[in-house]
Design an enzyme around this catalytic site. Sequence first.
Site, PDB file in Angstrom:
ATOM      1  N   HIS A 274      -7.631  -9.522  -6.142  1.00  0.00           N
ATOM      2  CA  HIS A 274      -7.032  -8.627  -5.150  1.00  0.00           C
ATOM      3  C   HIS A 274      -5.508  -8.727  -5.225  1.00  0.00           C
ATOM      4  O   HIS A 274      -4.807  -7.708  -5.168  1.00  0.00           O
ATOM      5  CB  HIS A 274      -7.518  -8.995  -3.745  1.00  0.00           C
ATOM      6  CG  HIS A 274      -6.761  -8.314  -2.650  1.00  0.00           C
ATOM      7  ND1 HIS A 274      -6.840  -6.951  -2.411  1.00  0.00           N
ATOM      8  CD2 HIS A 274      -5.889  -8.808  -1.722  1.00  0.00           C
ATOM      9  CE1 HIS A 274      -6.066  -6.641  -1.384  1.00  0.00           C
ATOM     10  NE2 HIS A 274      -5.473  -7.745  -0.946  1.00  0.00           N
TER      11      HIS A 274
ATOM     12  N   HIS B 297       1.177 -12.061  -1.304  1.00  0.00           N
ATOM     13  CA  HIS B 297       0.925 -11.544   0.040  1.00  0.00           C
ATOM     14  C   HIS B 297      -0.337 -12.081   0.714  1.00  0.00           C
ATOM     15  O   HIS B 297      -0.457 -12.006   1.938  1.00  0.00           O
ATOM     16  CB  HIS B 297       0.880 -10.009   0.014  1.00  0.00           C
ATOM     17  CG  HIS B 297      -0.459  -9.444  -0.366  1.00  0.00           C
ATOM     18  ND1 HIS B 297      -0.915  -9.425  -1.673  1.00  0.00           N
ATOM     19  CD2 HIS B 297      -1.450  -8.901   0.385  1.00  0.00           C
ATOM     20  CE1 HIS B 297      -2.124  -8.883  -1.698  1.00  0.00           C
ATOM     21  NE2 HIS B 297      -2.473  -8.558  -0.463  1.00  0.00           N
ATOM     22  N   ASP B 298      -1.299 -12.632  -0.033  1.00  0.00           N
ATOM     23  CA  ASP B 298      -2.513 -13.176   0.590  1.00  0.00           C
ATOM     24  C   ASP B 298      -2.797 -14.611   0.156  1.00  0.00           C
ATOM     25  O   ASP B 298      -3.956 -15.049   0.146  1.00  0.00           O
ATOM     26  CB  ASP B 298      -3.733 -12.294   0.264  1.00  0.00           C
ATOM     27  CG  ASP B 298      -3.946 -11.186   1.288  1.00  0.00           C
ATOM     28  OD1 ASP B 298      -3.581 -11.395   2.450  1.00  0.00           O
ATOM     29  OD2 ASP B 298      -4.445 -10.109   0.913  1.00  0.00           O
TER      30      ASP B 298
ATOM     31  N   GLN C 294     -16.051   4.641   6.601  1.00  0.00           N
ATOM     32  CA  GLN C 294     -15.161   4.985   5.498  1.00  0.00           C
ATOM     33  C   GLN C 294     -14.374   6.259   5.794  1.00  0.00           C
ATOM     34  O   GLN C 294     -13.176   6.333   5.529  1.00  0.00           O
ATOM     35  CB  GLN C 294     -15.956   5.129   4.201  1.00  0.00           C
ATOM     36  CG  GLN C 294     -15.090   5.228   2.958  1.00  0.00           C
ATOM     37  CD  GLN C 294     -14.354   3.944   2.653  1.00  0.00           C
ATOM     38  OE1 GLN C 294     -14.292   3.029   3.487  1.00  0.00           O
ATOM     39  NE2 GLN C 294     -13.786   3.841   1.477  1.00  0.00           N
TER      40      GLN C 294
ATOM     41  N   HIS D  38     -10.266 -11.273  -0.667  1.00  0.00           N
ATOM     42  CA  HIS D  38      -8.845 -11.631  -0.676  1.00  0.00           C
ATOM     43  C   HIS D  38      -8.584 -12.769  -1.671  1.00  0.00           C
ATOM     44  O   HIS D  38      -8.130 -13.851  -1.303  1.00  0.00           O
ATOM     45  CB  HIS D  38      -8.389 -12.026   0.730  1.00  0.00           C
ATOM     46  CG  HIS D  38      -8.376 -10.881   1.690  1.00  0.00           C
ATOM     47  ND1 HIS D  38      -9.422 -10.636   2.569  1.00  0.00           N
ATOM     48  CD2 HIS D  38      -7.468  -9.893   1.893  1.00  0.00           C
ATOM     49  CE1 HIS D  38      -9.138  -9.553   3.288  1.00  0.00           C
ATOM     50  NE2 HIS D  38      -7.969  -9.083   2.896  1.00  0.00           N
TER      51      HIS D  38
ATOM     52  N   PHE E 116      -7.649 -13.840  -6.108  1.00  0.00           N
ATOM     53  CA  PHE E 116      -6.589 -13.623  -7.101  1.00  0.00           C
ATOM     54  C   PHE E 116      -6.661 -12.228  -7.706  1.00  0.00           C
ATOM     55  O   PHE E 116      -5.630 -11.626  -8.022  1.00  0.00           O
ATOM     56  CB  PHE E 116      -6.673 -14.694  -8.188  1.00  0.00           C
ATOM     57  CG  PHE E 116      -5.572 -14.607  -9.215  1.00  0.00           C
ATOM     58  CD1 PHE E 116      -4.242 -14.755  -8.845  1.00  0.00           C
ATOM     59  CD2 PHE E 116      -5.866 -14.375 -10.551  1.00  0.00           C
ATOM     60  CE1 PHE E 116      -3.217 -14.681  -9.787  1.00  0.00           C
ATOM     61  CE2 PHE E 116      -4.850 -14.294 -11.504  1.00  0.00           C
ATOM     62  CZ  PHE E 116      -3.529 -14.446 -11.116  1.00  0.00           C
TER      63      PHE E 116
ATOM     64  N   ASP F 103      -1.495  -2.481  -0.603  1.00  0.00           N
ATOM     65  CA  ASP F 103      -2.483  -3.423  -0.077  1.00  0.00           C
ATOM     66  C   ASP F 103      -3.819  -2.758   0.231  1.00  0.00           C
ATOM     67  O   ASP F 103      -4.873  -3.393   0.118  1.00  0.00           O
ATOM     68  CB  ASP F 103      -1.916  -4.077   1.194  1.00  0.00           C
ATOM     69  CG  ASP F 103      -2.737  -5.270   1.658  1.00  0.00           C
ATOM     70  OD1 ASP F 103      -3.453  -5.866   0.825  1.00  0.00           O
ATOM     71  OD2 ASP F 103      -2.654  -5.613   2.847  1.00  0.00           O
TER      72      ASP F 103
END
Length: 540
Positions: free
Chosen positions: A263, A299-300, A460, A259, A261, A409
């Site tokens: 991302h 957003h994060d 997954q 999480h 930059f 996201d």
Amino acid sequence: MVRVQQSIMATKIIYFTVNGRPEQAEFPIDCPAQDVKDLFRAAAEAGPHDILKLYNTKGNIINISPQLAPNSPQSCYKLEVVAADCNSELLGSELAIALGFDLSSMEKRLQSLEKLFLAEAAEIPAIVYEMKRQVESFREKLESVEHLSWLGLFKDMSEGTHKPSPFYHKRTLRKTREECEHVREKFLQMSSLEVSEKVRQYLKTPTFDNWQWEDAEIMVLLQVMYTDLDFISTFNIELDVLQQFLYEVYRRYNNIPFHNFKHCFCVTQMMYGLIWLTDLKSKIDSIDLLIMLTSAVCHDLDHTGYNNAYQINARTELALRYNDISPLENHHCAVAFEILEKNESNIFRNLSTEHYKRIREGIIKCILATDMTRHTDILNKFKTILPVFNFSNKDHRDVLMMIIIKVSDISNEARPMDVAEPWLDCLLQEFFNQSDMEKLEGLPVTPFMDRDKVTKPSSQTGFIRFVLFPLFIELANLFPCLEQHIIDPVQKALDYYTEMEKALEREKQNRTPSEVVKPSTSKEPEAHPEPSGTTKPVNL
């Protein structure tokens, strides 16, 4: 003070600073050049692939060698570390390379073998799994003796402003001032350069490869997004204010595996691509597009690598502040508006109070929607309005904006495998860091983050079937043009992991009980919690 071990002979003392911290090195005048370099590398807590730069009092770079001129505390040299790779390997891998073993290369070769066997024979031989197990075992052994390495000897474990994150080696959790200023300077130098039309078009596609771009270049690409969507002229955003905003955003993303930059950029770039692919510019107001893009950028913000479950169970400051209600997402919003409260970085400062209020409300809605505990509610709401969807209806638009940021996201599996796969490594590293911390602190261990229980294909395939497909398919129902861009690639990923799951099961059945080993965690999937209410498989 660091010194090279020596017999009784003439020595030389060099005074220097590292990140403002005074140090001094002592070594014999006939010390080998490599020993001197290792001495400075140890003092800087630098890895074997990092570049060291030593400056004299005039600011000139000087050679790190036994011929260094002696100085005094009043004429200190300045030592800087330039990371060769911001997404560097774990300490175990660094130590392995120093010892002559390249674990990353071994893992990549084993991955290629896996893919080759799956393509040619639809089955992976047992020897491949055994080799992966041995590589991972070797990595764990190296990491377990971290305190014996030359690097670990000089780690400062005391409390401080830049306390290292427990499991993210080498870099501090928060970016240093020097690190930020260096990237800012590069960004401002590059920001006036013309970005080619080829890059601008590539930026609009889900196949964009983020790994080729440095942080300063990423900031330039974010600037291009705001420019090409006509936000600069439409909302009277001064270029220097936009640049300061992007710099503050960069500064407030932390040095954590997933999480971070990069991302932030990937989510924003997917959002940007979806806006162009669906021709949203002709369907909704520019102010809604501005809300969506800015929400993705922010957003994060200030994510520390530990999810909401950890925050709540550990009773962290964020959990207490937000009463256990989306503590991370609320914090991301708060940090975003801290940045926007500063006049020099407020890209909305020329808007009316009414427009600012609308933007603030929209950004909060979008960022809070990224909390996966709300996934089912938001998706069900979208499915309800889909048959009668109306772009003129504000409530409909609000739900669509939340759906699009959610898709962006968790969109890594919609990207090419060579782009998506490294992100899986980053995510699992962050997950395993959290479960390790939970075990250390005696907290409930998040099952899908437990390195002893997570297997690559099962988690997954479950994530794709129960989370990705239901979400992506509903968005593609509104925009059929997206099927080839986000549905088809995810279907290929599902097929790949399904075949791997079958191969693993066959291999497990062929083993005797004494041969069974725990699942390898060197290459793991993008494991996520399954939201409540999503227990039925997707019919494709």
